[in-house]
Design a protein around this motif. Structure first.
Motif, short mmCIF file in Angstrom:
data_model
loop_
_atom_site.label_atom_id
_atom_site.label_comp_id
_atom_site.label_asym_id
_atom_site.label_seq_id
_atom_site.Cartn_x
_atom_site.Cartn_y
_atom_site.Cartn_z
N GLY A 43 0.95 -1.20 0.10
CA GLY A 43 0.05 -0.10 0.15
C GLY A 43 0.79 1.10 0.00
O GLY A 43 0.38 2.48 -0.45
N ASN A 46 0.64 15.63 1.47
CA ASN A 46 0.15 14.60 0.78
C ASN A 46 1.20 13.96 -0.37
O ASN A 46 0.75 13.82 -1.52
CB ASN A 46 -1.28 14.86 0.13
N GLY A 95 3.49 11.56 -2.64
CA GLY A 95 3.22 10.56 -3.40
C GLY A 95 3.60 10.57 -4.87
O GLY A 95 4.46 11.40 -4.98
N GLY A 127 -0.12 6.59 -6.21
CA GLY A 127 -0.69 6.83 -4.85
C GLY A 127 -0.04 7.81 -4.02
O GLY A 127 1.17 8.05 -4.27
N THR A 128 -0.91 8.17 -3.04
CA THR A 128 -0.28 9.03 -2.03
C THR A 128 -0.55 8.64 -0.60
O THR A 128 -1.11 7.61 -0.45
CB THR A 128 -0.84 10.35 -2.03
N GLY A 186 -2.20 9.88 1.67
CA GLY A 186 -3.47 10.29 2.11
C GLY A 186 -4.37 9.30 1.70
O GLY A 186 -5.32 8.94 2.45
N ASP A 187 -4.02 8.43 0.94
CA ASP A 187 -5.14 7.28 0.44
C ASP A 187 -5.01 6.22 1.61
O ASP A 187 -5.96 5.63 1.62
CB ASP A 187 -4.60 6.45 -0.91
N ARG A 188 -4.02 6.29 2.28
CA ARG A 188 -3.77 4.89 3.24
C ARG A 188 -4.10 5.59 4.51
O ARG A 188 -4.20 4.83 5.69
CB ARG A 188 -2.21 4.74 3.29
N ARG A 232 -9.64 10.70 7.42
CA ARG A 232 -8.86 11.13 5.76
C ARG A 232 -9.86 12.24 5.20
O ARG A 232 -9.43 13.24 4.56
CB ARG A 232 -8.90 9.94 5.11
N GLU A 233 -11.11 12.06 5.29
CA GLU A 233 -11.75 12.95 4.56
C GLU A 233 -11.78 14.33 5.32
O GLU A 233 -11.73 15.43 4.54
CB GLU A 233 -13.67 12.57 4.89
N TYR A 273 -3.84 16.90 -4.82
CA TYR A 273 -2.57 16.68 -5.33
C TYR A 273 -1.74 17.68 -4.51
O TYR A 273 -1.77 18.72 -4.53
CB TYR A 273 -2.59 17.10 -6.78
N SER A 303 -2.92 19.12 1.57
CA SER A 303 -4.00 18.63 2.62
C SER A 303 -4.33 20.11 3.05
O SER A 303 -3.91 21.12 2.97
CB SER A 303 -3.09 17.90 3.68
#
Ligand SMILES: Cc1cc2nc3c(=O)[nH]c(=O)nc-3n(C[C@H](O)[C@H](O)[C@H](O)COP(=O)(O)OP(=O)(O)OC[C@H]3O[C@@H](n4cnc5c(N)ncnc54)[C@H](O)[C@@H]3O)c2cc1C
Length: 307
Positions: free
Chosen positions: A104, A122, A124, A128-129, A131-133, A151-152, A158, A161
Motif C-alpha cells: 500500500g 500529501n 506520493g 498513490g499518495t 493520504g490514500d492510506r 482522511r475525509e 494533489y 492537505s
C-alpha cells in the motif's frame, strides 16, 4: 535547543539562514510547555520535517523552528494497520511495511522526508499518495489542543492537505491502513531507487519537484520546452537531467533559487499562457508569499546557460 541554528544544515537543498531557535523536544510534556511559552510571549512557531520540500530564506526564520524527529518517532504495527509518529522516516516505514508483507505504501518508495511532512504535503506519485492510506491523523494546535481528523477531514488533494490552508497545526502521529501483500518484495524498493537515480539529479542537493504538474502535463516538460533546462543563477541550476528540479551546485542562495523559479515560470507563462504553481514551500512564510515573490521583479530573463 540551539540559538541561531543555520537551517541549511536541516534542508536537502543545503540552503537557508538561521532560525532564532531550533528545538527538538524529546517529550510531549516539553513540547506542550514550549508551545505554551511561545503563545504567552507571541513567538512564531514553525514545523520542520527533514526539510526535503522547503526553501528557507537566506535571512532565516524568526521565532522557533520545531522538529518532531526525536519525539514522535515510533512505529507500531497491529494487523494491517500501522500507527506511526510524524518524525519517523518515510523510507524506513515503507521498508518495514514491505518486510512485514504489507503493501500500500509502494508509491512512496524513494520519497525522502518524515511522515509528518508527507502528510502535510500529501506526498506520493501518480500511483498513490499517503493520504490514500490514512485512517486518522492526531494533530496538536499551538494552544496544545488535540484533534483527531479522518482522511475525509484532512482534505487531501494533489500535493496538498487541509493543513496547508490552516497552518499552525502539528501532525503528531497518524494511523495508516495497509493490505496483505506477501508477493511484494524488497526488489521493488531497489527498482524504485534505481529509477530515481536514472531520472533525478540525486548527486546534488535539491528539494524534489519545484513546481506542481499542471493538469495533463508535466512542469519539467514545459520548462524544458522554453529552453530553461540547464539555466544557472549563482550556485543554483535548473537540472540538465530533470527540468523540474533545481540543484545547488555549490554556494547557492535562496535568492538564486527564487530567481530561477521566477524566470522559468515567466517563460512558461509567456509561451504557454499557463502559470506554474510551486510545489516547494517557502519556509516560515504565510501561504501565498512564494507566488507573490515570484510575481514581483522585472520581466527580464537573467541566468546563464551552459555552453
Ligand atoms: C530527491 C527528492 C525526491 C522527491 N520526490 C518526491 C515524490 O516523488 N513525491 C512527492 O510527493 N514528494 C517528493 N519529494 C518532496 C518531499 O520529499 C516530500 O514532500 C516529503 O514528504 C517532505 O517531507 P519532509 O519531512 O522533508 O517535510 P519538510 O520539507 O520538512 O516540510 C514540508 C512542509 O511540511 C510541514 N511539516 C513538516 N512536518 C510537519 C508536521 N509534523 N506537522 C505539520 N507540518 C509539518 C512543513 O512546515 C513544511 O511546510 C522529493 C524530494 C526530494 C529531495
Amino acid at each position: 535547543m540551539a540559538a541561531g541554528e543555520p537551517l541549511a544544515r536541516h534542508t536537502t537543498l543545503r540552503i537557508g539562514g538561521p532560525a532564532d531557535f531550533f528545538v527538538e523536544p524529546e517529550t510531549e510534556t516539553a513540547l506542550r510547555a514550549l508551545l505554551s511559552l511561545c503563545r504567552e510571549y507571541g513567538v512564531d512557531v514553525h514545523f520542520l520535517g527533514q526539510g526535503s520540500n522547503v526553501l528557507v530564506p537566506d535571512e532565516g526564520v524568526r521565532g522557533v523552528v520545531l522538529t518532531t524527529r526525536r519525539l514522535f518517532n515510533r512505529c507500531t504495527f497491529a494487523g494491517t494497520e500501522v500507527t506511526v509518529g510524524s518524525g519517523y522516516a518515510l523510507g524506513r516505514l515503507v521498508q518495514l511495511s514491505l518486510e512485514r508483507g504489507l503493501g500500500g505504501l509502494e508509491p512512496l518508495a524513494g520519497i525522502p522526508g518524515t511522515v509528518g511532512g508527507a502528510v502535510f504535503m500529501n506526498a506520493g506519485t501518480a500511483a498513490g499518495t499517503i493520504g490514500d492510506r490514512l485512517v486518522w491523523a492526531r494533530l496538536l494546535d499551538l494552544a496544545g489542543e488535540e484533534s483527531l481528523l479522518s482522511r475525509e477531514e484532512m482534505g487531501f488533494g494533489y500535493r496538498t492537505s487541509r493543513l496547508q490552508q490552516e497552518p499552525g497545526r502539528l501532525v503528531a502521529e497518524v494511523r495508516l491502513r495497509l493490505e496483505e501483500a506477501p508477493q511484494v518484495s524488497a526488489d521493488l524498493l531497489r527498482a524504485a531507487a534505481a529509477r530515481r537515480r536514472r531520472t533525478q539529479p540525486l548527486s546534488y542537493p535539491n528539494a524534489g519537484s519545484i513546481f506542481r504538474n499542471p493538469p495533463g502535463d508535466y512542469a519539467g516538460r514545459l520548462i524544458e520546452a522554453v529552453g530553461a533546462k540547464g539555466l544557472a543563477v549563482g550556485g543554483a541550476q535548473i537540472s540538465p537531467l530533470h527540468a523540474n528540479f533545481i540543484v545547488n551546485t555549490g554556494g547557492a542562495t535562496a535568492a538564486d533559487v527564487l530567481e530561477l523559479m521566477r524566470i522559468a515560470r515567466g517563460l512558461v507563462r509567456e509561451r504557454f499562457g499557463l502559470t506554474l504553481v510551486p510545489e516547494i514551500r517557502l519556509f516560515g512564510a504565510p501561504a501565498g508569499t512564494l507566488e507573490r515573490r515570484l510575481d514581483e521583479g522585472g520581466g527580464e530573463t537573467g541566468g546563464t546557460l551552459p555552453d
